[in-house]
Scaffold this active site. Structure first.
Site, mmCIF file in Angstrom:
data_model
loop_
_atom_site.group_PDB
_atom_site.id
_atom_site.type_symbol
_atom_site.label_atom_id
_atom_site.label_comp_id
_atom_site.label_asym_id
_atom_site.label_seq_id
_atom_site.Cartn_x
_atom_site.Cartn_y
_atom_site.Cartn_z
ATOM 1 C CE1 TYR A 1 -28.062 78.916 21.495
ATOM 2 C CE2 TYR A 1 -26.407 77.657 20.032
ATOM 3 C CZ TYR A 1 -28.092 78.005 20.179
ATOM 4 O OH TYR A 1 -28.944 77.688 19.396
ATOM 5 C CB SER B 1 -27.178 73.886 18.557
ATOM 6 O OG SER B 1 -26.180 74.531 17.723
#
Length: 307
Positions: A200, A187
């Site tokens: 995350y 990401s």
């Protein structure tokens, strides 16, 4: 020349080299087809099968569909059998390719024997480690996360352990055949300190470092291992944001990202996200870590999900 002058000259030279490297990298992305073109039958030359985790929806399904269009048979793995079956039918209707499904919940520990049995002996040319989850739909501070102990366990299993285990299963065959591609989906937020997405983002930093090390270990075996780090992609995880100049559909992003397969061990997957990454990384850390930023970002996500 004095010591001070030498230090200034060396510092200036290093700055020029770093800046020049970034400019060269950006130019290479802009004309990637000229620098790193993929042969027409590139993917089928790697092997007959592609394996995609989290392949029933979003980016995973888009990878499965695109690789099927390229002539590969695909195996999609996810936890929901009904969604897998629906995705398989749609891909087969669109591409005419063969699709195999494996139901497995990557938050669990006891799934890898089942996966190994179902893919053992297959000529796997591509592995896409796409499966991943958020600790919560609305970002929050670590101790504010609902069912925190369970969420920690799930994030580590799904975002971290699944990638390592799938590489462990598929990599020996690629090494033996001296060909293959492994794409590990990270990401854009792994590039910066990201409070309220701490767990995350940290799991995605692991994805990047593991992938870089693995590429260095196996590049001499003819295997490409690359991290793909998108920013905005319209999927269930991002609340199905409306596509715009920065936010891609999953299909658009996958088509774009595959063009950069030979540009290095990391890619943002598109020119837009590369530029966004450069901008985000130039923001002072104290801004990203401020309470004001955390509050406004949390409110942005809440409003986006309501819309």
């Amino acid at each position: 020349m004095t010591l001070t002058e030498i230090i200034f000259v060396l510092t200036g030279t290093c700055a020029i080299l770093v800046f020049g490297g970034k400019v060269a990298s950006l130019i290479m992305m802009l004309i990637t087809k000229l620098f790193c073109p993929l042969p027409e039958a590139f993917f089928t030359s790697l092997g007959k099968w592609a394996v995609i985790t989290g392949g029933s929806d979003g980016i995973g399904r888009a990878y499965a569909e695109e690789l099927s269009k390229q002539g590969m048979s695909v195996i999609i793995i996810s936890r929901n059998q009904e969604k897998l079956d629906r995705a398989a039918k749609k891909i087969e209707l669109k591409t005419g390719g063969k699709v195999k499904v494996i139901a497995a919940d990557f938050t669990k520990d006891d799934i890898y024997g089942h996966i190994t049995e179902n893919i053992e002996g297959l000529d796997i040319g591509v592995l896409v480690n796409n499966v991943g989850i958020l600790p919560s739909q609305i970002p929050c501070k670590l101790l504010e996360t609902s069912d925190l102990e369970e969420r920690i366990y799930d994030i580590i299993n799904c975002n971290v352990k699944s990638m390592v285990k799938m590489c462990r299963i598929v990599l020996p065959g690629m090494q033996q055949r001296r060909r293959g591609v492994i794409l590990n989906v990270s990401s854009g937020i792994a590039k910066i300190p990201c409070p309220i997405y701490t767990l995350y983002a940290a799991s995605k930093v692991f994805v990047e470092r593991f992938s870089q090390g693995l590429q260095a270990e196996y590049i001499s075996k003819g295997i490409i291992i690359q991290t793909v780090a998108p920013f905005g992609v319209s999927t269930a995880m991002t609340g199905h944001q409306k596509p715009d100049m920065v936010t891609f559909t999953a299909e658009e992003f996958v088509r774009s990202s595959l063009k950069y397969l030979k540009t290095g061990d990391q890619t943002y997957g598109s020119i837009t996200h590369t530029l966004l990454g450069r901008i985000v990384q130039s923001i002072p850390t104290w801004v990203l870590q401020s309470e004001a930023f955390q509050h406004h970002f949390q409110e942005y996500v809440k409003n986006r999900d309501r819309r």
